[in-house]
Design a protein around this motif. Structure first.
Motif, PDB file in Angstrom:
ATOM      1  N   THR A 162       0.825  -1.222   0.000  1.00 27.48           N
ATOM      2  CA  THR A 162       0.000   0.000   0.000  1.00 27.48           C
ATOM      3  C   THR A 162       0.850   1.259   0.000  1.00 27.48           C
ATOM      4  OG1 THR A 162      -0.019  -0.004   2.404  1.00 27.48           O
ATOM      5  CG2 THR A 162      -1.840  -1.137   1.313  1.00 27.48           C
ATOM      6  N   SER A 163       2.186   1.117   0.023  1.00 24.54           N
ATOM      7  CA  SER A 163       3.042   2.294   0.183  1.00 24.54           C
ATOM      8  C   SER A 163       3.123   3.154  -1.063  1.00 24.54           C
ATOM      9  CB  SER A 163       4.464   1.861   0.536  1.00 24.54           C
ATOM     10  OG  SER A 163       4.465   1.178   1.745  1.00 24.54           O
ATOM     11  N   PHE A 164       2.734   2.586  -2.210  1.00 19.95           N
ATOM     12  CA  PHE A 164       2.971   3.315  -3.453  1.00 19.95           C
ATOM     13  C   PHE A 164       1.672   3.893  -4.003  1.00 19.95           C
ATOM     14  CE2 PHE A 164       6.499   0.353  -3.123  1.00 19.95           C
ATOM     15  CZ  PHE A 164       7.570   1.211  -3.324  1.00 19.95           C
ATOM     16  N   ASP A 165       1.780   5.138  -4.450  1.00 18.49           N
ATOM     17  CA  ASP A 165       0.649   5.888  -4.946  1.00 18.49           C
ATOM     18  C   ASP A 165       0.260   5.362  -6.328  1.00 18.49           C
ATOM     19  OD1 ASP A 165      -1.224   7.784  -4.806  1.00 18.49           O
ATOM     20  OD2 ASP A 165       0.109   9.502  -5.031  1.00 18.49           O
ATOM     21  N   GLY A 166      -0.931   4.807  -6.470  1.00 10.99           N
ATOM     22  CA  GLY A 166      -1.350   4.283  -7.767  1.00 10.99           C
ATOM     23  C   GLY A 166      -0.695   2.955  -8.106  1.00 10.99           C
ATOM     24  N   GLY A 167      -0.078   2.313  -7.122  1.00  7.04           N
ATOM     25  CA  GLY A 167       0.513   1.003  -7.344  1.00  7.04           C
ATOM     26  C   GLY A 167       1.836   1.082  -8.071  1.00  7.04           C
ATOM     27  N   LEU A 168       2.396  -0.096  -8.380  1.00  4.29           N
ATOM     28  CA  LEU A 168       3.666  -0.173  -9.089  1.00  4.29           C
ATOM     29  C   LEU A 168       3.410  -0.178 -10.578  1.00  4.29           C
ATOM     30  CD1 LEU A 168       5.274  -3.004  -6.931  1.00  4.29           C
ATOM     31  CD2 LEU A 168       5.859  -0.580  -6.869  1.00  4.29           C
ATOM     32  N   THR A 169       4.422   0.212 -11.347  1.00  2.00           N
ATOM     33  CA  THR A 169       4.313   0.099 -12.800  1.00  2.00           C
ATOM     34  C   THR A 169       5.512  -0.690 -13.291  1.00  2.00           C
ATOM     35  OG1 THR A 169       4.167   1.283 -14.889  1.00  2.00           O
ATOM     36  CG2 THR A 169       5.488   2.303 -13.172  1.00  2.00           C
ATOM     37  N   ALA A 170       5.329  -1.401 -14.404  1.00  2.50           N
ATOM     38  CA  ALA A 170       6.403  -2.237 -14.921  1.00  2.50           C
ATOM     39  C   ALA A 170       6.691  -1.857 -16.362  1.00  2.50           C
ATOM     40  CB  ALA A 170       6.019  -3.709 -14.843  1.00  2.50           C
ATOM     41  N   GLU A 171       7.954  -1.980 -16.739  1.00  2.00           N
ATOM     42  CA  GLU A 171       8.355  -1.703 -18.112  1.00  2.00           C
ATOM     43  C   GLU A 171       9.270  -2.818 -18.591  1.00  2.00           C
ATOM     44  OE1 GLU A 171      10.438   2.022 -18.756  1.00  2.00           O
ATOM     45  OE2 GLU A 171      10.181   1.801 -20.926  1.00  2.00           O
ATOM     46  N   GLN A 172       8.973  -3.300 -19.797  1.00  2.00           N
ATOM     47  CA  GLN A 172       9.861  -4.270 -20.438  1.00  2.00           C
ATOM     48  C   GLN A 172      10.483  -3.590 -21.641  1.00  2.00           C
ATOM     49  OE1 GLN A 172       7.958  -7.550 -22.429  1.00  2.00           O
ATOM     50  NE2 GLN A 172       9.878  -8.670 -22.692  1.00  2.00           N
ATOM     51  N   PHE A 173      11.810  -3.502 -21.651  1.00  2.00           N
ATOM     52  CA  PHE A 173      12.458  -2.885 -22.802  1.00  2.00           C
ATOM     53  C   PHE A 173      12.440  -3.885 -23.943  1.00  2.00           C
ATOM     54  CE2 PHE A 173      14.422  -0.746 -19.142  1.00  2.00           C
ATOM     55  CZ  PHE A 173      13.983   0.530 -19.424  1.00  2.00           C
ATOM     56  N   SER A 174      11.974  -3.455 -25.110  1.00  2.00           N
ATOM     57  CA  SER A 174      12.011  -4.357 -26.250  1.00  2.00           C
ATOM     58  C   SER A 174      12.262  -3.539 -27.501  1.00  2.00           C
ATOM     59  CB  SER A 174      10.716  -5.156 -26.390  1.00  2.00           C
ATOM     60  OG  SER A 174       9.664  -4.545 -25.745  1.00  2.00           O
ATOM     61  N   SER A 175      12.519  -4.225 -28.574  1.00  2.00           N
ATOM     62  CA  SER A 175      12.750  -3.475 -29.797  1.00  2.00           C
ATOM     63  C   SER A 175      11.632  -3.782 -30.782  1.00  2.00           C
ATOM     64  CB  SER A 175      14.115  -3.803 -30.382  1.00  2.00           C
ATOM     65  OG  SER A 175      14.306  -5.182 -30.399  1.00  2.00           O
ATOM     66  N   PHE A 176      11.405  -2.856 -31.676  1.00  2.00           N
ATOM     67  CA  PHE A 176      10.302  -2.938 -32.617  1.00  2.00           C
ATOM     68  C   PHE A 176      10.822  -2.697 -34.022  1.00  2.00           C
ATOM     69  CE2 PHE A 176       8.559  -1.647 -28.588  1.00  2.00           C
ATOM     70  CZ  PHE A 176       7.360  -2.339 -28.485  1.00  2.00           C
TER      71      PHE A 176
END
Lengths: 888, 110
Positions: A162-176
């Protein structure tokens, strides 16, 4: 303002008011006596007309003090104007001095300003995010090493805290693969959860970011563009919003464009698309590929977040012992992670360039002293006319400040030029460095540096000159201020300081140069010369089938081998010095399954010619060949280091290792070790070899194509100039699929040298600074010794007249000149040994107190100092005694 | 006892001091006497206001002072108009003329 009442010159105003009012009362009294009043009545009448005399007195005192303050200010300002005008005329009357002094300073001020701008852009300037101090990076650690986060761990952590505002976010670096009308292009992007931009606290420059429901499977065909890509690829067209672009063979609708300042990771993403976790993904706790951010709530602390994450981790360790057996989470402020150790490296450079500025100040102080000798008469006259010592000191300091500000103006030009050079030559990946410019902050820094240096180089000469004796000055005319030759503490002190400072710089440069040489000598375990590398990625949409992927890459290897000039070609999942290469846990056969028994090793999927292309020796056994087919006996080749770790003291050939996948029935999938390859330093010469293993591409686990995102390296050996093969290779690949861009095309030597780019850049800069510092110090030593010789012409003349040989005279001067040099070297060695600790993490194979480097630096410095003093010493030996004696 | 008194209109003391000093340097008492004589005793300078006014004007840079000798041989602080004070006098005179004309226009209207 009240403090002025406490000042000692309060008394004059009091007396003034008292005298004036007393005088007035007396005059009024006299007036009334003349009109016929008695003395007492006249006095009373006068006082009546004055009213409350104490009140009047107090009012007048206050007003009088205000008046005096104003007068002092006016006087000070007018004196300052005079001093500045005088200083300006002095500079124009002695353009040679002004030019040499201000160019010397401009070098120092310009250099410090340029590096300051870089520090400002990279470290000091706040990130373009809301409240960046609360933004955290959440990472896993595995056996004490930081690691990316798996989708399962991310999902579970997010649900449990509950410590984080709006929850955690995740990013996966990939190429396109971006195929949008023009030539197909490979770009880096981030697959992010829908709350990514909200958590980071960044707003789009145009359009919108992701809606909460856009990271569900099937709804994820929207894209946010970076400012850079929008400018480069779409010509900054405002009509881009809601347009469809094609990436990886699929359509994405452009939702928004981020501002240029949103460029926050060293990966330099150019697009962001939603990451759509399927329920299966969310249950997967292995496969760590996510970078996770969270914004601490206003009332939350890192400690509380860590405690919550630890509760989650302990649950995960229990529920998923195989994947998460040793899992812990860490929370690092985003700013720390973002700046990394570039902040420290830049501060080291700022320190080094400040040392150059200090040496420059020493030289200018010496020039001022020399000119002061010619101004003894002027000072004597001023003193005789009533100017106090402080007044004269102020005038000299004003002259110094004017000089330093002129130098700052020139320095800013120099800074602009050198900053451009620093940005152009800097290693890739320094965050925000390209945003550095000579802006108002840099201007303020240059002015501040100029004013501080004007005190540093101007104060001692000013005090010395202001104290010089009036009568001596008038009597001796232009040769006013003399001090006792080598007993002149101020001048010898300058030599000591300059030698010490330049030794400090040279020692730092020397350590980095020795590291660079050591790195150059390291054998990477393969032959980087004559190898060209390039990457190619197959889009999942048109290359879904693993068999089709393997067949296509195989055709590419064959096509590459056919290119004229190529002797061998190979495909690999992970070229040395390239990105990629995840860690796998290997279990040798016969060892019981337990996390601690897993041997961590880096996987490389290759085609058989890889070892021949790279010239990696096979220590034992065989390489891959046509026998190693799909469906046949599964085989692997291990590196010598892995062999030693997995099978200590045994012959690994023929032994079996489980890794990478499971059989359909869930049992371990074993591969037979058929060969041992030499160790290679894949992460760059500075990093020792790690355990690695090789699988033939034909037997790659089906899942591997998801790990690698169907992206492989083509490596070819081409004697001669491998760079010239770029175009033919591109054409060969385009014949297989015209939609596939070849990207990241570089020779292996280029990859090797860019892995050393940061080290090389720092070495180059510090060496330049060391060289500049040495030259400045040499000219400072020369100046002081030449001055001493000129002061002792008479004495030397007498010595020569009494029979001293030229050799003796030279020896005499050199011996005395070397005393402050030796003292400076001693001080410098002490300072260098203390300061070199800051370089520790930039050194390779050299101790920060390396005695050989100290010796080399002392010898270099001593030689230069000797040469610098030898010129005036030889001039001393050539003195004609008759002329010298007549001159007095 | 003075038989006629007139309250100095606000601000006119400064103008009168400036005008007086335009004829040469004077000490404070002499300024007061000069104003009283010039107005035929109609205007009586309030000594308690005179000196704060002089110090204020000095601070504004309209007048400057130096120590000199009075007509009776006593040490006295003598005031002198500065160029800025001369400009201020011109401004205040013009302002007074405008003010007086306006008041006269009302009071003396037939």
């Amino acid at each position: 303002m009240n403090r002025f009442y406490l000042w000692p010159w309060k008394a004059p105003v009091d007396d003034e008011v008292d005298d004036e009012l007393t005088f007035h009362l007396e005059m009024r009294t006299r007036e009334y006596i003349d009109r016929g009043f008695s003395t007492a009545d006249a006095r009373r009448e006068a006082e009546r007309r004055m009213g409350d005399v104490e009140r009047v007195r107090a009012a007048c005192r206050t007003l009088g003090e205000g008046r005096d303050r104003r007068m002092r200010r006016i006087e000070y300002a007018s004196e300052l104007r005079q001093d500045i005008g005088f200083a300006w005329r002095q500079m124009r009357r002695h353009p040679g001095f002004a030019l040499v002094a201000s160019l010397t300073l401009a070098l120092g001020i310009g250099g410090t300003t340029a590096i300051f701008s870089a520090v400002d852009a990279v470290v000091l300037r706040p990130l373009p995010l809301r409240d960046p101090a609360r933004l955290m990076v959440v990472a896993e650690t595995w056996k004490g090493m930081p690691s990316d986060v798996s989708a399962g761990n991310f999902t579970d952590a997010n649900a449990g805290i509950t410590s984080f505002d709006g929850g955690l976010t995740a990013e996966q670096f990939s190429s396109f693969n971006l195929a949008d009308g023009g030539t197909p292009e490979r770009i880096i992007g981030g697959r992010v959860t829908a709350n990514y931009f909200d958590v980071l606290g960044a707003r789009p420059a145009m359009g919108r970011t992701f809606r909460a429901d856009e990271d569900r499977p099937g709804d994820e065909q929207v894209v946010v563009l970076s400012h850079r890509l929008w400018m480069r690829r779409f010509g900054a067209a405002s009509a881009i919003l809601e347009r469809d672009i094609r990436m990886n063979g699929r359509r994405y609708t452009v939702a928004g464009v981020m501002p240029a300042s949103f460029d926050l990771t060293t990966n330099r993403e150019e697009v962001w698309v939603p990451i759509a976790f399927t329920p299966e993904r969310k249950a997967l706790h292995d496969e760590h590929y996510l970078t996770v951010y969270g914004r601490l709530k206003a009332d939350a602390t890192v400690q509380r977040a860590l405690a919550e994450l630890e509760a989650v981790a302990s649950r995960l360790r229990r529920d998923f012992p195989k994947d998460d057996g040793e899992l812990t989470f860490t929370v690092i402020p985003f700013t720390d992670q973002f700046v990394g150790d570039y902040g420290k490296r830049l501060l080291v450079l700022l320190g080094a360039v400040s040392v150059v500025l200090l040496i420059a100040c020493g030289n200018v102080a010496n020039l001022l002293l020399a000119r002061g000798a010619a101004r003894g008469r002027e000072i004597a006259i001023r003193t005789a006319l009533g100017a106090g010592q402080w007044r004269i000191v102020r005038q000299f300091l004003t002259e110094s400040a004017v000089l330093a500000l002129c130098a700052a103006a020139a320095g800013l030009l120099f800074a602009k030029w050198s900053l451009a050079a620093v940005v152009a030559w800097s290693p890739p990946g320094v965050p925000r460095l390209e945003q550095a410019q000579i802006d108002p902050a840099a201007l303020g820094f240059a002015v501040a540096a100029a004013l501080v240096s004007s005190v540093l180089f101007g104060l001692a000469p000013a005090l010395r000159l202001a104290r010089s004796d009036v009568r001596t000055g008038l009597r001796e005319g232009a040769r006013g201020t003399t001090a006792g030759g080598f007993r002149d503490r101020l001048r010898t002190g300058l030599i000591v300081a300059e030698v010490a400072l330049s030794l400090l710089l040279l020692f730092g440069a020397g350590l980095l140069i020795r590291s660079a040489i050591a790195l150059q000598r390291v054998d990477p375990g393969f032959d980087p010369n004559g190898v060209l590398t390039a990457r190619v990625a197959l889009p999942a949409a048109s290359y879904a089938e693993p068999a089709r992927v393997v067949a296509t890459f195989q055709r590419m290897a064959e096509a590459a081998a056919q290119v004229p000039g190529v002797t061998q070609a190979s495909i690999t999942s992970y070229a040395a010095m390239g990105g990629g290469g995840g860690s796998n846990g290997l279990l040798p056969e016969g060892v019981p399954f337990a996390l601690k028994n897993l041997v961590q090793s880096v996987l490389r999927i290759i085609t058989p010619d890889f070892f021949r292309v790279m010239r990696i020796p096979l220590v034992k056994g065989r390489g891959f060949d046509d026998r190693d087919r799909s469906g046949g006996q599964k085989v692997m080749i291990v590196s010598a280091r892995l062999a030693a770790l997995a099978f200590p003291g045994q012959d690994p050939i023929g032994k079996r290792i489980a890794c990478c996948e499971q059989r359909p029935d869930g049992s371990a999938d074993y591969k037979v070790v058929v060969g041992i390859a030499g160790d290679i330093r894949s992460r760059g010469p500075a990093t020792p070899p790690v355990a690695e293993f090789y699988l033939p591409m034909t037997q790659a686990p089906a899942d591997a194509w998801n790990w690698t995102q169907r992206s492989m390296y083509i490596v070819v050996r081409a004697p001669g100039d491998p760079g010239a093969l770029t175009q033919p290779l591109r054409e060969a690949i385009a014949r297989i699929d015209p939609d596939l861009p070849l990207f990241d095309v570089r020779t292996m030597s280029q990859r090797l040298s860019s892995s050393l780019a940061t080290a090389r850049f720092n070495t180059l800069l510090l060496t330049i600074l060391g060289g500049v510092g040495l030259l400045l110090a040499a000219s400072g030593i020369y100046g002081v010794i030449a001055y001493f010789v000129s002061q002792r012409t008479h004495e030397i003349g007498v010595r020569i007249a009494l029979g001293a040989t030229p050799g003796r005279v030279v020896r005499l001067i050199l011996t005395q000149a070397m005393r402050p040099v030796v003292l400076g070297a001693a001080v410098g060695i002490g300072a260098a040994l203390a300061a070199s600790q800051v370089l520790t993490n930039q050194l390779f194979d050299v101790s920060p107190t390396d005695p050989a480097t100290i010796a080399a630096v002392v010898v270099t410095l001593g030689t230069v100092a000797l040469v610098a003093s030898a010129v005036p010493a030889r001039r001393a030996a050539a003195i004609d005694p008759t002329k010298a004696l007549q001159a007095e | 006892m003075p038989d006629t008194t007139a309250e100095l209109l606000h601000g006119t003391l400064v103008a009168l001091i400036l005008k007086t000093l335009a004829r040469g340097r004077r000490h404070g008492y002499a300024i007061a006497r000069a104003i009283e004589e010039a107005t035929g005793g109609v205007v009586q300078v309030e000594d308690g206001s005179l000196y704060p006014a002089l110090y204020r004007m000095e601070r504004s840079g309209w007048i400057e002072a130096e120590w000199g000798v009075s007509e009776l041989g006593r040490k006295a602080k003598l005031y002198r108009l500065t160029p800025r004070g001369r400009r201020q006098l011109a401004a205040e005179t013009a302002e007074w003329a405008r003010f007086a004309a306006a008041i006269s226009h009302v009071l003396l209207a037939t």
